[in-house]
Design a protein around this motif. Structure first.
Motif, PDB file in Angstrom:
ATOM      1  N   SER A  38     -21.219 -29.614  39.907  1.00 24.41           N
ATOM      2  CA  SER A  38     -19.831 -29.704  40.376  1.00 24.41           C
ATOM      3  C   SER A  38     -19.801 -30.139  41.838  1.00 24.41           C
ATOM      4  O   SER A  38     -18.784 -29.988  42.501  1.00 24.41           O
ATOM      5  N   ASN A  39     -20.935 -30.649  42.337  1.00 28.33           N
ATOM      6  CA  ASN A  39     -21.061 -31.050  43.744  1.00 28.33           C
ATOM      7  C   ASN A  39     -20.722 -29.893  44.686  1.00 28.33           C
ATOM      8  O   ASN A  39     -20.157 -30.091  45.761  1.00 28.33           O
ATOM      9  N   GLY A  40     -21.081 -28.698  44.250  1.00 24.48           N
ATOM     10  CA  GLY A  40     -20.866 -27.532  45.091  1.00 24.48           C
ATOM     11  C   GLY A  40     -19.450 -27.008  45.095  1.00 24.48           C
ATOM     12  O   GLY A  40     -19.154 -26.008  45.749  1.00 24.48           O
ATOM     13  N   LYS A  41     -18.546 -27.654  44.354  1.00 26.29           N
ATOM     14  CA  LYS A  41     -17.137 -27.252  44.368  1.00 26.29           C
ATOM     15  C   LYS A  41     -16.856 -26.056  43.464  1.00 26.29           C
ATOM     16  O   LYS A  41     -16.015 -25.214  43.782  1.00 26.29           O
ATOM     17  N   ALA A  42     -17.548 -25.999  42.333  1.00 25.14           N
ATOM     18  CA  ALA A  42     -17.293 -24.920  41.371  1.00 25.14           C
ATOM     19  C   ALA A  42     -18.580 -24.603  40.617  1.00 25.14           C
ATOM     20  O   ALA A  42     -18.701 -24.896  39.425  1.00 25.14           O
ATOM     21  N   PRO A  43     -19.569 -24.006  41.284  1.00 27.05           N
ATOM     22  CA  PRO A  43     -20.865 -23.749  40.624  1.00 27.05           C
ATOM     23  C   PRO A  43     -20.769 -22.830  39.409  1.00 27.05           C
ATOM     24  O   PRO A  43     -21.541 -22.981  38.465  1.00 27.05           O
ATOM     25  N   VAL A  44     -19.835 -21.891  39.432  1.00 27.72           N
ATOM     26  CA  VAL A  44     -19.691 -21.004  38.267  1.00 27.72           C
ATOM     27  C   VAL A  44     -19.209 -21.799  37.058  1.00 27.72           C
ATOM     28  O   VAL A  44     -19.665 -21.593  35.931  1.00 27.72           O
ATOM     29  N   ASP A  61     -24.490 -22.415  49.306  1.00 29.43           N
ATOM     30  CA  ASP A  61     -23.087 -22.000  49.386  1.00 29.43           C
ATOM     31  C   ASP A  61     -22.308 -22.689  50.509  1.00 29.43           C
ATOM     32  O   ASP A  61     -21.220 -22.233  50.883  1.00 29.43           O
ATOM     33  N   GLU A  62     -22.834 -23.771  51.034  1.00 31.23           N
ATOM     34  CA  GLU A  62     -22.127 -24.547  52.058  1.00 31.23           C
ATOM     35  C   GLU A  62     -22.193 -26.024  51.670  1.00 31.23           C
ATOM     36  O   GLU A  62     -22.931 -26.808  52.274  1.00 31.23           O
ATOM     37  N   PRO A  63     -21.437 -26.449  50.648  1.00 31.37           N
ATOM     38  CA  PRO A  63     -21.577 -27.820  50.136  1.00 31.37           C
ATOM     39  C   PRO A  63     -21.320 -28.898  51.172  1.00 31.37           C
ATOM     40  O   PRO A  63     -21.905 -29.973  51.121  1.00 31.37           O
ATOM     41  N   GLU A  64     -20.454 -28.602  52.159  1.00 28.98           N
ATOM     42  CA  GLU A  64     -20.177 -29.624  53.174  1.00 28.98           C
ATOM     43  C   GLU A  64     -21.377 -29.864  54.090  1.00 28.98           C
ATOM     44  O   GLU A  64     -21.442 -30.885  54.790  1.00 28.98           O
ATOM     45  N   CYS A  70     -24.509 -29.945  52.844  1.00 31.26           N
ATOM     46  CA  CYS A  70     -25.617 -30.334  51.957  1.00 31.26           C
ATOM     47  C   CYS A  70     -25.798 -31.838  51.870  1.00 31.26           C
ATOM     48  O   CYS A  70     -24.820 -32.583  51.726  1.00 31.26           O
ATOM     49  N   GLY A  71     -27.045 -32.271  51.930  1.00 30.20           N
ATOM     50  CA  GLY A  71     -27.376 -33.652  51.564  1.00 30.20           C
ATOM     51  C   GLY A  71     -27.595 -33.774  50.071  1.00 30.20           C
ATOM     52  O   GLY A  71     -27.453 -34.852  49.495  1.00 30.20           O
ATOM     53  N   PHE A  72     -27.979 -32.665  49.431  1.00 28.42           N
ATOM     54  CA  PHE A  72     -28.090 -32.622  47.976  1.00 28.42           C
ATOM     55  C   PHE A  72     -27.698 -31.221  47.520  1.00 28.42           C
ATOM     56  O   PHE A  72     -27.729 -30.267  48.301  1.00 28.42           O
ATOM     57  N   THR A  73     -27.281 -31.105  46.286  1.00 35.89           N
ATOM     58  CA  THR A  73     -26.925 -29.809  45.707  1.00 35.89           C
ATOM     59  C   THR A  73     -27.764 -29.555  44.475  1.00 35.89           C
ATOM     60  O   THR A  73     -28.330 -30.473  43.880  1.00 35.89           O
ATOM     61  N   PHE A  74     -27.854 -28.287  44.090  1.00 34.55           N
ATOM     62  CA  PHE A  74     -28.619 -27.908  42.915  1.00 34.55           C
ATOM     63  C   PHE A  74     -27.714 -27.887  41.685  1.00 34.55           C
ATOM     64  O   PHE A  74     -26.671 -27.229  41.695  1.00 34.55           O
ATOM     65  N   PRO A  75     -28.101 -28.578  40.615  1.00 35.30           N
ATOM     66  CA  PRO A  75     -27.304 -28.519  39.392  1.00 35.30           C
ATOM     67  C   PRO A  75     -27.662 -27.302  38.555  1.00 35.30           C
ATOM     68  O   PRO A  75     -28.691 -26.647  38.787  1.00 35.30           O
ATOM     69  N   ALA A  76     -26.810 -26.997  37.601  1.00 35.77           N
ATOM     70  CA  ALA A  76     -27.193 -26.083  36.530  1.00 35.77           C
ATOM     71  C   ALA A  76     -28.091 -26.871  35.577  1.00 35.77           C
ATOM     72  O   ALA A  76     -27.788 -28.021  35.250  1.00 35.77           O
ATOM     73  N   MET A  94     -17.504 -40.789  41.451  1.00 36.30           N
ATOM     74  CA  MET A  94     -18.738 -40.023  41.463  1.00 36.30           C
ATOM     75  C   MET A  94     -19.013 -39.570  42.905  1.00 36.30           C
ATOM     76  O   MET A  94     -19.270 -40.393  43.786  1.00 36.30           O
ATOM     77  N   LEU A  95     -18.957 -38.269  43.149  1.00 38.83           N
ATOM     78  CA  LEU A  95     -19.129 -37.747  44.502  1.00 38.83           C
ATOM     79  C   LEU A  95     -20.579 -37.780  44.957  1.00 38.83           C
ATOM     80  O   LEU A  95     -20.860 -37.866  46.154  1.00 38.83           O
ATOM     81  N   SER A  96     -21.501 -37.675  44.033  1.00 40.05           N
ATOM     82  CA  SER A  96     -22.923 -37.765  44.372  1.00 40.05           C
ATOM     83  C   SER A  96     -23.663 -38.363  43.189  1.00 40.05           C
ATOM     84  O   SER A  96     -23.226 -38.241  42.045  1.00 40.05           O
ATOM     85  N   PHE A  97     -24.768 -39.012  43.469  1.00 40.66           N
ATOM     86  CA  PHE A  97     -25.526 -39.687  42.421  1.00 40.66           C
ATOM     87  C   PHE A  97     -26.598 -38.751  41.868  1.00 40.66           C
ATOM     88  O   PHE A  97     -27.431 -38.241  42.621  1.00 40.66           O
ATOM     89  N   PRO A  98     -26.598 -38.503  40.546  1.00 43.82           N
ATOM     90  CA  PRO A  98     -27.620 -37.617  39.972  1.00 43.82           C
ATOM     91  C   PRO A  98     -28.978 -38.314  39.949  1.00 43.82           C
ATOM     92  O   PRO A  98     -29.082 -39.480  39.574  1.00 43.82           O
TER      93      PRO A  98
END
Length: 484
Positions: A130-136, A106-109, A111-117, A1-5
């Motif tokens: 996708s932890n910013g790796k593949a948002p599409v 658009d800069e996941p590296e 980010c302290g947090f990312t936005f989910p779909a 798990m790369l980040s905790f939801p």
């Protein structure tokens, strides 16, 4: 798990958005939907953002200026949504220095947090990241899941929420309350909701509640047992009912044959009890496993007895069911894909074929008597019937006695050059298939260091392995295209 939801309550909380263009506008929209008070800092602010601020002047503050570190103070979240990398990097640096969570679009590296779909069925919310790796890709899966969660889910959750205090005060134990809600959401309440019959939902709540409170006051909670076939090891070969039971049960009693990916699908807070058995090494003898199931059910637990393959095909499910029935424990058997069918399919060896096999037999290398497979008494196999040609013989748990199996089959008439296959860890990523002839069966097992679990297939159908293993599946269109 790369980040905790995690789900954060932002109602009335101050959030800073650095950037007033189209990207910033989308993030401001998301924050406003969550009820946050938003401050926007940018030298240029687009018309969409201005219009939003005009419609909610008390909740959106516009600051037309170049960003500086002072803008971050007193905010709980910060979002950098500019197209200038240097500015975004400064925002990240300042936010982290102040211990504030930051997102750089658009800069996941950074980010302290990312936005989910997000799939919004408030009060239910489903987030996909996708932890910013593949948002599409995350968005495309959101589209798929949107179809799976009907709009009435939101109202059902709201109606259940209004009933929650009554359940909490009327049903004394956490376990019984969880079972109550399992009964509601797996029962007719969801059917009523799908029909927009909210009186029916309320009636289901009240009726089920009355039954649970009566049991709660007059007797100890009643447990029950599910004898569940976990299949051959590939989690995608689990049945839907098996998966539902694994995620519902209070206790999972599992064999060592159950693969780690399947165990990972069990309810996270369930009690996990390993009763694994290997040759010469039994965690618990079978009679103690049988009694354990009875004891757990008598404590009021919902028990998932998770077994490799199918419970009733060399899984000793029948022995467990006998003791459950004797003690009046309610139980249900959930079939699983047995190893013979699974290994056959995954190795390109059909169990039956009009040109090669007109009959099929399953036997086990382990009987109640440890040497029964080698025995000529009534507990052992009937070798003359097993040695018939033009039939497929599948041997479960037979590798350790492969010499005895070979000798008896040849002695009773099976041709020494009969094709054989040993399939180790069938359907799993590390599956191995060893092909040879009957006269060398035991040598194959030793030479290739066959481990457990392994299955032996003996018969002319094994000839098809070389032909059918070369046929690769032509991948279908990816799921998003299929659904469309």
């Amino acid at each position: 798990m790369l980040s905790f939801p995690i789900f954060v309550k932002l109602q009335g909380k101050p959030v800073l958005v650095v950037g007033g263009g189209e990207v910033g506008f989308r993030k401001i929209q998301s924050m406003r939907q969550a009820g946050a008070r938003v401050t926007v800092v940018a030298p240029y602010i687009c018309d969409q953002v201005r219009e939003m601020a005009d419609n909610a002047p008390s909740d959106i503050l516009l600051i037309e200026a170049e960003y500086n570190a002072g803008h971050i103070v007193d905010h709980v979240l910060v979002i950098a949504a500019t197209d200038v990398l240097e500015v975004n990097a400064k925002v990240k640096q300042h936010a982290e220095a102040m211990g504030i969570w930051v997102n750089v679009v658009d800069e996941p590296e950074l980010c302290g947090f990312t936005f989910p779909a997000i799939i919004d069925r408030s009060p239910m919310t489903i987030a996909i990241s996708s932890n910013g790796k593949a948002p599409v890709l995350a968005r495309l899966w959101k589209e798929q899941l949107e179809r799976q969660f009907p709009k009435w889910t939101a109202k059902l959750a709201q109606q259940a929420g209004a009933f929650r205090d009554k359940v909490k005060s009327g049903i004394s134990t956490f376990q019984s309350r969880r079972h109550f809600w399992e009964t509601i959401f797996r029962g007719p309440a969801t059917q009523y909701a799908a029909q927009n019959d909210w009186d029916g939902v309320q009636n289901a709540l009240e009726t089920t509640f009355a039954k649970y409170t009566q049991n709660d006051q007059t007797s100890a909670p009643k447990g029950h047992v599910y004898l569940v076939g976990g299949g051959p090891g590939d989690p995608e070969l689990l049945t839907i009912k098996a998966l539902q039971t694994m995620q519902m049960a209070d206790v999972i009693v599992y064999d060592y044959l159950i693969s780690e990916p399947i165990l990972a699908l069990c309810r996270k807070d369930a009690q996990m009890i390993s009763v694994g058995k290997k040759a010469g090494n039994h965690t618990l003898p079978q009679n103690q496993i049988n009694q354990l199931l009875v004891d757990l059910a008598q404590e009021g637990k919902v028990v998932c007895r998770l077994k490799g393959g199918d419970p009733y095909i060399y899984g000793r499910g029948g022995e467990e069911a006998q003791l459950l029935a004797k003690n009046g424990i309610p139980y249900k058997v959930i079939p699983g894909i047995t190893a013979a069918a699974a290994c056959s399919a995954s190795s390109g060896i059909p169990l039956t074929h009009r040109d090669y096999a007109q009959s099929l037999q399953f036997i086990t290398g382990h009987c109640k008597s440890s040497d029964a497979v080698a025995s000529a008494d009534t507990n052992g196999p009937h070798w003359p019937s097993l040695a018939v040609s033009n039939q497929t013989l599948v041997v479960y748990m037979g590798v350790i006695r492969s010499a005895t199996i070979k000798d008896n089959l040849i002695e009773h008439g099976r041709a020494p050059d009969t094709p054989v296959a040993i399939i180790e860890k069938g359907t799993r990523p590390d599956q191995r298939v060893v092909i040879g002839q009957l006269h060398e069966l035991d040598e194959l097992a030793v030479k290739h260091k066959i481990g457990s679990p392994a299955l032996i297939i003996i018969g002319e159908v094994v000839k098809l392995h070389s032909e059918l293993q070369l046929t690769e599946l032509v991948e279908q269109a990816e799921p998003f295209t299929q659904a469309a």
